[in-house]
Design an enzyme around this catalytic site. Structure first.
Site, PDB file in Angstrom:
ATOM      1  CB  CYS A 252      -1.005   0.192   1.086  1.00 24.49           C
ATOM      2  SG  CYS A 252      -2.859   1.112   0.465  1.00 24.49           S
TER       3      CYS A 252
ATOM      4  CG  HIS B 219      -3.746  -3.734   3.138  1.00 23.78           C
ATOM      5  ND1 HIS B 219      -2.738  -2.981   3.690  1.00 23.78           N
ATOM      6  CD2 HIS B 219      -3.755  -2.863   2.509  1.00 23.78           C
ATOM      7  CE1 HIS B 219      -2.808  -1.420   4.021  1.00 23.78           C
ATOM      8  NE2 HIS B 219      -3.802  -1.687   3.031  1.00 23.78           N
TER       9      HIS B 219
ATOM     10  CD  GLU C  38      -1.578  -6.509   4.890  1.00 24.36           C
ATOM     11  OE1 GLU C  38      -0.671  -6.842   3.907  1.00 24.36           O
ATOM     12  OE2 GLU C  38      -1.527  -5.301   5.834  1.00 24.36           O
TER      13      GLU C  38
HETATM   14  N1  GLN Z   1      -1.998   6.924   2.845  1.00 22.80           N
HETATM   15  C1  GLN Z   1      -2.312   5.983   1.430  1.00 22.80           C
HETATM   16  C2  GLN Z   1      -3.237   5.769   1.221  1.00 22.80           C
HETATM   17  O1  GLN Z   1      -4.489   6.134   1.463  1.00 22.80           O
HETATM   18  C3  GLN Z   1      -1.766   4.494   1.693  1.00 22.80           C
HETATM   19  C4  GLN Z   1      -2.936   3.876   2.962  1.00 22.80           C
HETATM   20  C5  GLN Z   1      -2.150   2.497   3.250  1.00 22.80           C
HETATM   21  O2  GLN Z   1      -0.846   2.221   3.249  1.00 22.80           O
HETATM   22  N2  GLN Z   1      -2.687   1.194   3.896  1.00 22.80           N
HETATM   23  O3  GLN Z   1      -4.101   5.576  -0.402  1.00 22.80           O
END
Ligand code: GLN
Length: 532
Positions: free
Chosen positions: A383, A508, A510
């Site tokens: 992310c 994600h 995970e």
């Molecule tokens: N802050 C980033 C976004 O909003 C990444 C979010 C995250 O890592 N979950 O896109």
């Protein structure tokens, strides 16, 4: 009709109530009983999404896009199920419902009170879920510590449920800390005794006591706790610290907890069949090699901030016979010059660039990413991790000076990561990101395709920003290719063709990893480290 097991905690928080709840769930499941689990969080936030991970650990994202308490992650991993956001009930959620009903005139003429209106709403949430899921047993873990003012309405609702449903339909499990004095090596039961009293004052007598301790306690300590807790000798079990936590169900079963639960719930007892689960624990312990993985983030002083990622690494590691040794790299320390990114990159086998939000620590992450990339280290970016990998590449390879994500620098001349179009009109901060399990089309002939082995995969998301498509040509002509896209055309996965594993994912992976079903992304990442 469902039966309910309420799990409360005494003495202090952070006792591992979530693990205890998940372990009880697994024991019941292994006896052929269908179970589900709910986490009650007495805070006033509607969900965990608006909290800093330092406050509450990681925000666990469910398939349906719930931003929930990390204990739901334990339940999913132990029970091997996907839960929805309904499995996390907070004070905020309950009050929001009650107040909305009041405004709609549903309680017309009445004085709306904590008892019965709020407690009724709590009971109806729990019962509603039990009905929808038609589980034999619903585990309800009550967050916080018995005696907290905030938790009282939930405990009162639990007390009423016992009265309404009868003693074999509602069980109370109380988890308490039994501390050990390092000077004498003696276990002390006094804090637990106070906690039993507090629980009784609320009108709850525990059916089962789980004594949490650092080391196994003696039979005498158990006897004493049973006496003060007013339970029979076999109704107290000791859950001592153990690695991995996935071994807790066995520890509890060896003390006969499965029998006690079956007896008290009026269910037929069948010896729990933990088969594949125990093999996983054995494999985890039998690892032959280690690999050093830098964990690059800014919430590193609270490891719970990245819980599912740590667990996903353990699952994949056990599968491969590899123990990932985690080296925490606090990116704000890199910025302060306390940590040297080159030194880190030289000394580790690979790195995970962790998810996150906001400006703090971003430059430290970028500096660390550069050092890792230049040394060809395997890197998995998740992310915000993916986003900053692109920022680094744009600045140092594409020559786009001051390139950034607009999240950190709204005035950057090169917004290589920018707010999603669909987010531009969104003002509310609660539950408003691009959330939950969404499809990703994986392109053939890429590392991503090798990882997943299929063309459409689902992973869970939680973001507002994404790779700006305007810069894709420049990235791709420098060998940084897109290997996964969403149906809307958003970039989901990017990888550097020149590296063995330089892989960033907007989702994600995970959150879908399970002990017996590791995430293919983490598996491949560790496989590359193993080969090195
Ligand atoms: N802050 C980033 C976004 O909003 C990444 C979010 C995250 O890592 N979950 O896109």
């Amino acid at each position: 009709m469902a039966k309910y097991v309420f799990v409360t905690g005494g003495v202090l928080s952070g006792l591992g109530k979530g693990i205890t709840t998940a372990s009880i769930g697994l024991l019941l499941k292994s006896m052929g009983i269908s179970v589900t689990a709910v986490k009650v969080d007495p805070y006033v936030n509607v969900d965990a999404g608006t909290m800093n991970p330092y406050m509450h650990g990681e925000v666990f994202v469910t398939e349906d896009g719930g931003e929930t308490d990390l204990d739901l992650g334990h339940y999913e991993r132990f029970l091997g199920v996907d839960l929805s956001k309904d499995h996390n009930i907070t004070t905020g959620k309950v009050y929001l419902k009650v107040i909305t009903k009041e405004r709609m005139g549903e309680y017309l003429g009445q004085t709306v009170q904590i008892i019965p209106h709020v407690t009724d709403e709590i009971k109806s949430e729990i019962r509603g879920l039990a009905k929808r899921e038609s589980a034999d047993v619903v585990l309800v873990e009550v967050g916080g510590t018995v005696g907290d003012i905030e938790g009282l309405p939930f405990l009162e609702a639990a007390r009423q449920m016992r009265l309404e449903e009868g003693p074999t339909s509602v069980l109370f499990v109380h988890v308490v800390l039994v501390p050990r004095l390092s000077t004498t090596g003696e276990f002390k039961t006094k804090p637990a005794q106070h906690s039993f009293q507090e629980l009784r004052r609320i009108g709850i007598q525990p059916d089962v006591i789980v004594a949490r301790s650092e080391k196994p306690v003696s039979p005498e300590v158990k006897e004493k706790l049973a006496l003060f807790g007013n339970v029979a000798a076999d109704e107290i079990v000791n859950s001592y610290d153990i690695d991995p936590v996935y071994d807790v169900p066995r520890v509890l079963a060896e003390q006969g907890l499965d029998r006690v639960l079956a007896r008290k719930l009026g269910l037929e007892h069948r010896p729990p069949d933990l088969g594949g689960w125990l093999e996983f624990v054995e494999r985890y312990r039998r690892v032959s090699r280690t690999a050093t993985v830098a964990m690059v983030g800014k919430y590193t002083s609270l490891r719970d901030s990245y819980l599912s990622i740590i667990e996903a690494l353990k699952h994949a590691g056990a599968h491969l016979g590899l123990r990932p040794r985690l080296v925490w790299v606090e990116s704000t320390d890199v910025e302060l010059g306390k940590l040297d990114p080159e030194g880190i990159a030289d000394s580790v086998d690979g790195a995970v660039i962790l998810p996150g939000f906001g400006a703090r620590g971003a430059e430290g992450k970028i500096a660390t990413i550069r050092a890792l990339r230049e040394r060809g280290r395997p890197v998995l970016g998740i992310c915000f991790g993916l986003q900053l990998m692109l920022v680094e590449f744009a600045r140092n390879v594409l020559g786009l000076g001051r390139a950034h994500t607009t999240e950190v620098d709204p005035n950057t001349p090169h917004p290589v990561v920018d707010l999603l179009e669909e987010q531009k009109s969104v003002e509310a901060k609660g539950g408003s990101m691009r959330l939950g399990a969404l499809p990703i089309r994986v392109l053939r002939g890429t590392l991503a395709h090798r990882i997943y082995g299929t063309e459409v995969v689902y992973e869970r998301h939680r973001h507002r920003y994404h790779v700006n498509p305007k810069y894709l040509d420049r990235f791709e002509s420098s060998g940084y290719r897109v290997s996964g896209v969403s149906p809307e055309g958003y970039v989901e996965i990017m990888e550097l063709a020149s590296h063995r594993f330089y892989y960033g994912t907007q989702a994600h992976p995970e959150f879908r990893s399970r002990p017996l079903r590791p995430s293919p992304v983490f598996l491949e990442f560790l496989r590359v480290l193993q080969r090195d």
